[in-house]
Design an enzyme around this catalytic site. Structure first.
Site, short mmCIF file in Angstrom:
data_model
loop_
_atom_site.label_atom_id
_atom_site.label_comp_id
_atom_site.label_asym_id
_atom_site.label_seq_id
_atom_site.Cartn_x
_atom_site.Cartn_y
_atom_site.Cartn_z
N ASP A 126 -4.82 -6.45 4.52
CA ASP A 126 -5.93 -7.29 4.99
C ASP A 126 -5.91 -8.66 4.34
O ASP A 126 -6.46 -9.62 4.89
CB ASP A 126 -7.27 -6.61 4.68
N ASN B 276 0.84 -1.19 0.00
CA ASN B 276 0.00 0.00 0.00
C ASN B 276 0.89 1.25 0.00
O ASN B 276 2.11 1.15 -0.03
CB ASN B 276 -0.96 -0.01 1.19
N LYS C 5 -14.77 0.34 14.94
CA LYS C 5 -13.50 -0.34 15.16
C LYS C 5 -13.03 -0.19 16.60
O LYS C 5 -12.49 -1.12 17.20
CB LYS C 5 -12.45 0.24 14.20
N LYS D 282 9.82 -16.75 -10.40
CA LYS D 282 9.10 -15.63 -10.99
C LYS D 282 8.06 -16.15 -11.99
O LYS D 282 8.37 -16.95 -12.87
CB LYS D 282 10.08 -14.70 -11.71
#
Length: 402
Positions: A278, A209, A336, A288
């Site tokens: 997640d 991310n 949360k 590869k």
């Protein structure tokens, strides 16, 4: 930060003495009252007048020179010191102090002081690695002295290896930390997670991310500045970790889960600012994967939820989470907070200009378990970290968990 603090710098023989001049200058500019004690060998590398000009104080070089007849110089200096830093600390001076020898102004003063003492060794790599030197350094640590590991690199003697004295900027930061006044975080054990995780697909690819780790590193710096013992569990970033912090590098969400949960019982506060994946690939290829078809479906599996697990294990710890959302920020943050048994949660809208991943600024709202909440305007991530620890402190006072 160093106003009204008396810092004694011991300078022994070595080319790194020129760095000590820069250090004395920085300490003086930071408000410290600096005194320099030099060995005879140190005077072969730099003149006492240099340190006198930089510190604006008398420089001590002779045990038997007594400028004030009402005082014994080495005892008076030892008593005045809030901290003593020997930089550079030569192999010879390290050996003398380790074995209790006192044959010059520096070593006699070191035997007499009750102030914290720090050694910053500087020498040839082979001298540093010699068993006698390593034994002597261990003995200094056994006395309760702190030893700052030298850096590795090109040495004045032509060798390449460990032996370069720590940089003046790093030593200044250390002195400032050691002279901090007490805070509610002094001595607290704080664990902070930072940065992204990388979930391996094959030897050259991974899922990740946009997290830069800037907030987590700022939090680690702020906790350290408040006197806490800080452990920073960090994913891959391009950031330099703050000095004086234990750094635990990780790659994947599973790595983070293992490193954090095994330390949880030994900490007082956890601030989990890392952006953890997640999901991770179900199968990790050993080779590869070659381009074969127009499409590639990548089956994913859910990663273990570290924050939820900490909420289940929580006893007296203060647990702080983060909620980076793009919509319904307050709803998801409060959900949360309750669902994962957190004490506080820091929420932000990643679509807002100046907020979110990889910015130098953020806009956050802090929600607490006791229904307290506070919104903060756009601020640098350094200031955001300051606000977060202010909120943690306020929550600890309200909850009587100091």
């Amino acid at each position: 930060m160093l106003k009204n603090k008396t810092i004694v710098i011991g300078v022994s023989g070595g080319i790194a003495a020129f760095k000590s001049a820069a250090l004395v200058s920085k300490l003086t500019q930071a408000g410290a009252n600096v005194y320099v004690v030099m060995t005879d060998s140190a005077k072969q590398f730099i003149a006492p007048t240099t340190f006198q000009a930089l510190s604006r104080n008398e420089v001590y070089t002779d045990t038997f020179y007594e400028p004030d007849s009402t005082k014994i110089a080495h005892i008076d200096l030892a008593d005045q010191a809030d901290l003593v830093l020997v930089a550079p600390a030569s192999a010879n001076t390290v050996a003398k102090v380790a074995n209790g020898l006192a044959d010059n102004m520096l070593t006699t003063m070191l035997l007499a002081t009750k102030a914290p003492v720090v050694f910053a060794p500087a020498m040839n790599v082979n001298m540093y690695d010699h068993p006698a030197t390593q034994r002597n350094l261990q003995q200094l640590k056994a006395y309760g002295f702190q030893v700052i590991e030298p850096n590795a690199g090109y040495l004045a003697c032509g060798w390449v290896g460990k032996g370069r004295m720590a940089e003046p900027e790093d030593l200044l930061e250390l002195v400032q930390l050691m002279c901090l006044d007490q805070t509610v975080f002094t001595g607290k054990r704080v664990l902070i997670t930072a940065g992204p995780t990388r979930e391996k697909i094959d030897p050259v690819r991974y899922l990740s991310n946009y997290s830069s780790g800037k907030t987590g590193y700022a939090l680690a710096t702020e906790a350290r500045n408040r006197g806490a013992h800080v452990t920073l569990v960090t994913g891959p970033t391009g950031l330099k970790p703050p000095s004086g912090v234990e750094v635990v590098p990780i790659q994947s969400a599973e790595d983070l889960y293992e490193e954090v949960t095994k330390r949880f019982n030994d900490v007082d506060i956890v601030v989990k600012s890392a952006a953890v994946a997640d999901y991770a690939p179900e199968i990790v290829e050993n080779q590869k994967r070659k381009k074969q078809t127009d499409q590639w479906s990548l089956p994913l599996k859910k990663t273990r939820d570290t924050l939820k697990r900490l909420g289940e294990l929580k006893q007296s710890q203060v647990l702080v989470g983060f909620a980076a959302e793009s919509q319904d920020v307050e709803f998801y943050a409060k959900d949360k907070l309750e669902r994962k048994n957190l004490d506080l949660i820091v929420a932000n809208n990643i679509t807002t200009e100046g907020a979110g991943f990889d910015h130098d600024t953020n806009i956050v709202t802090v929600y607490a378990k006791d229904h307290y909440e506070k919104r903060y305007p756009l601020a640098s991530k350094k200031d955001v970290a300051l606000h977060i620890f202010d909120e943690i402190e306020a929550y600890m006072k309200r909850s009587d968990v100091l």
